[in-house]
Design a protein around this motif. Structure first.
Motif, PDB file in Angstrom:
ATOM      1  N   LEU A 139       0.843  -1.191   0.000  1.00  0.00           N
ATOM      2  CA  LEU A 139       0.000   0.000   0.000  1.00  0.00           C
ATOM      3  C   LEU A 139       0.877   1.238   0.000  1.00  0.00           C
ATOM      4  N   GLY A 140       0.747   2.062  -1.041  1.00  0.00           N
ATOM      5  CA  GLY A 140       1.512   3.303  -1.121  1.00  0.00           C
ATOM      6  C   GLY A 140       2.577   3.226  -2.189  1.00  0.00           C
ATOM      7  N   LEU A 141       2.226   3.644  -3.402  1.00  0.00           N
ATOM      8  CA  LEU A 141       3.134   3.507  -4.538  1.00  0.00           C
ATOM      9  C   LEU A 141       3.749   4.852  -4.909  1.00  0.00           C
ATOM     10  N   PRO A 150       8.874   1.187  -6.803  1.00  0.00           N
ATOM     11  CA  PRO A 150       9.878   0.157  -7.129  1.00  0.00           C
ATOM     12  C   PRO A 150       9.981  -0.941  -6.069  1.00  0.00           C
ATOM     13  N   MET A 151       9.746  -0.612  -4.790  1.00  0.00           N
ATOM     14  CA  MET A 151       9.790  -1.643  -3.749  1.00  0.00           C
ATOM     15  C   MET A 151       8.740  -2.725  -4.032  1.00  0.00           C
ATOM     16  N   ALA A 152       7.528  -2.283  -4.354  1.00  0.00           N
ATOM     17  CA  ALA A 152       6.465  -3.233  -4.683  1.00  0.00           C
ATOM     18  C   ALA A 152       6.801  -4.006  -5.950  1.00  0.00           C
ATOM     19  N   GLY A 153       7.543  -3.368  -6.843  1.00  0.00           N
ATOM     20  CA  GLY A 153       7.959  -4.058  -8.062  1.00  0.00           C
ATOM     21  C   GLY A 153       8.843  -5.251  -7.768  1.00  0.00           C
ATOM     22  N   HIS A 154       9.751  -5.108  -6.813  1.00  0.00           N
ATOM     23  CA  HIS A 154      10.609  -6.232  -6.434  1.00  0.00           C
ATOM     24  C   HIS A 154       9.788  -7.367  -5.817  1.00  0.00           C
ATOM     25  N   ALA A 194      17.279   5.321  -5.564  1.00  0.00           N
ATOM     26  CA  ALA A 194      18.220   4.451  -6.292  1.00  0.00           C
ATOM     27  C   ALA A 194      18.284   3.081  -5.634  1.00  0.00           C
ATOM     28  N   GLY A 195      18.335   3.048  -4.296  1.00  0.00           N
ATOM     29  CA  GLY A 195      18.354   1.778  -3.580  1.00  0.00           C
ATOM     30  C   GLY A 195      17.064   1.012  -3.747  1.00  0.00           C
ATOM     31  N   ALA A 196      15.940   1.737  -3.803  1.00  0.00           N
ATOM     32  CA  ALA A 196      14.642   1.090  -4.013  1.00  0.00           C
ATOM     33  C   ALA A 196      14.588   0.445  -5.392  1.00  0.00           C
ATOM     34  N   GLU A 197      15.108   1.142  -6.381  1.00  0.00           N
ATOM     35  CA  GLU A 197      15.093   0.603  -7.744  1.00  0.00           C
ATOM     36  C   GLU A 197      16.027  -0.587  -7.895  1.00  0.00           C
ATOM     37  N   ARG A 198      17.169  -0.539  -7.215  1.00  0.00           N
ATOM     38  CA  ARG A 198      18.139  -1.644  -7.307  1.00  0.00           C
ATOM     39  C   ARG A 198      17.779  -2.810  -6.397  1.00  0.00           C
ATOM     40  N   GLY A 199      16.920  -2.576  -5.417  1.00  0.00           N
ATOM     41  CA  GLY A 199      16.599  -3.623  -4.448  1.00  0.00           C
ATOM     42  C   GLY A 199      17.692  -3.824  -3.424  1.00  0.00           C
ATOM     43  N   THR A 200      18.361  -2.722  -3.050  1.00  0.00           N
ATOM     44  CA  THR A 200      19.489  -2.804  -2.122  1.00  0.00           C
ATOM     45  C   THR A 200      19.266  -1.977  -0.863  1.00  0.00           C
ATOM     46  N   TYR A 214      13.082  -6.192  -1.555  1.00  0.00           N
ATOM     47  CA  TYR A 214      13.703  -4.916  -1.933  1.00  0.00           C
ATOM     48  C   TYR A 214      14.926  -4.593  -1.082  1.00  0.00           C
ATOM     49  N   ALA A 215      15.316  -5.500  -0.187  1.00  0.00           N
ATOM     50  CA  ALA A 215      16.360  -5.196   0.797  1.00  0.00           C
ATOM     51  C   ALA A 215      17.707  -5.792   0.421  1.00  0.00           C
ATOM     52  N   GLY A 216      18.761  -5.019   0.686  1.00  0.00           N
ATOM     53  CA  GLY A 216      20.114  -5.538   0.603  1.00  0.00           C
ATOM     54  C   GLY A 216      20.639  -5.892   1.974  1.00  0.00           C
ATOM     55  N   LYS A 217      20.080  -5.246   3.007  1.00  0.00           N
ATOM     56  CA  LYS A 217      20.504  -5.482   4.387  1.00  0.00           C
ATOM     57  C   LYS A 217      19.308  -5.297   5.302  1.00  0.00           C
ATOM     58  N   VAL A 218      19.127  -6.227   6.231  1.00  0.00           N
ATOM     59  CA  VAL A 218      18.038  -6.147   7.203  1.00  0.00           C
ATOM     60  C   VAL A 218      18.637  -6.243   8.605  1.00  0.00           C
TER      61      VAL A 218
END
Length: 289
Positions: free
Chosen positions: A7-9, A15-19, A121-127, A148-152
């Motif tokens: 929810l919330g594009l 891009p987060m939802a895209g991943h 940029a991080g959202a688009e790369r999934g990092t 969408y995460a590179g680190k959690v």
């Protein structure tokens, strides 16, 4: 495979939802529904009315403030299913998050505050880096869904994620403004900002502001709109609440909030956060070049 929902594009959420849609059956909803339909066409997600979001095992939100998240949660409350997880990527308020966790808990839904860092940029790369607050077992349960995460990083109980995010953005604000002041002084001395940054970025004064933001956005005069000044000021306000709760000395962070409030008034809430340095340049009558 379990469904997820987003929810919330906005600039980050889209891009987060895209991943997510690349890996899971993904329901998407946005207040401007045309954007959800565009996401469906681009990523193969499914644009749905708000109540259908409750079909998902994991519900993600990325909205402007905790207020909007709470409003959406209230609207969804009658439809939510026990055992679901609510992962809130909004840059929200720790206290509001704790209230929301209690409210959703009444329906058997586990709330986790999970703001992100890394920009568009991080959202688009999934990092993106995700800072999560909530029960450890719930964090582990939802980690596989964070496409969408590179680190959690599990930073503590509910509210801790939003507290870390607010302080992180306060430090961004300090570094950006301080670098702007220092570079203006060096330009006055006849030093090119580019050469000064070459030294600073190989030395102890470097930061994300000097390594990335200023070279890519200020020296080029590009100032792309990626993160609104008004949103940074909002995060600084949340940081002030964190500082109030701690009751520790924090004169520099408090002054920084005042400086950016001034920049927001002089420029506009819609200006990019890096454009705050335009105000410094205006006062000095010199550009950072």
């Amino acid at each position: 495979m379990e469904k997820v929902a987003f929810l919330g594009l906005g600039a980050m959420g889209y891009p987060m939802a895209g991943h997510l849609a690349k890996r899971f059956p993904t329901l998407v909803w946005n207040r401007t529904f045309a954007k959800a339909l565009r996401h469906q066409e681009e990523f193969g997600s499914e644009a749905v009315p708000l109540e259908r979001v409750a079909e998902a095992k994991v519900i993600f939100t990325c909205l402007p403030t905790t207020k909007e998240v709470a409003e959406v949660a209230e609207a969804l409350l009658p439809h939510l299913r026990p055992g679901a997880y609510w992962v809130d990527a909004t840059s929200g308020e720790p206290e509001g998050s704790r209230r929301l966790a209690e409210r959703l808990g009444e329906r058997g839904v586990t709330y986790l505050d999970a703001p992100v860092s890394g920009g568009t940029a991080g959202a688009e790369r999934g990092t993106l880096t995700v800072m999560m607050g909530g029960p450890k077992e719930a964090v582990e349960r939802v980690k596989p869904f964070l496409a969408y995460a590179g680190k959690v990083v599990h930073v503590g109980p509910v509210g801790a994620g939003h507290a870390v995010k607010a302080i992180n953005n306060a430090l961004l604000a300090v570094n950006l403004w301080a670098a702007g002041e220092g570079l203006l002084a060096l330009v006055r001395q006849g030093v090119s900002a580019e050469k000064a940054l070459e030294v600073i970025n190989a030395s102890s004064g470097r930061s994300n502001a000097t390594e990335n933001l200023i070279p890519e956005r200020v020296l080029t005069r590009a100032f792309p709109k990626t993160f609104a000044l008004g949103l940074l000021v909002k995060d600084l306000g949340i940081a002030m609440g964190v500082l109030e709760g701690a009751r520790d000395p924090s004169p520099l962070l408090r002054l920084t909030r005042e400086v950016y409030e001034m920049a927001k008034r002089e420029l506009s809430p819609e200006a990019d956060h890096v454009e705050a340095l335009r105000l410094l340049e205006r006062w000095a009558g010199v550009e950072i070049r």
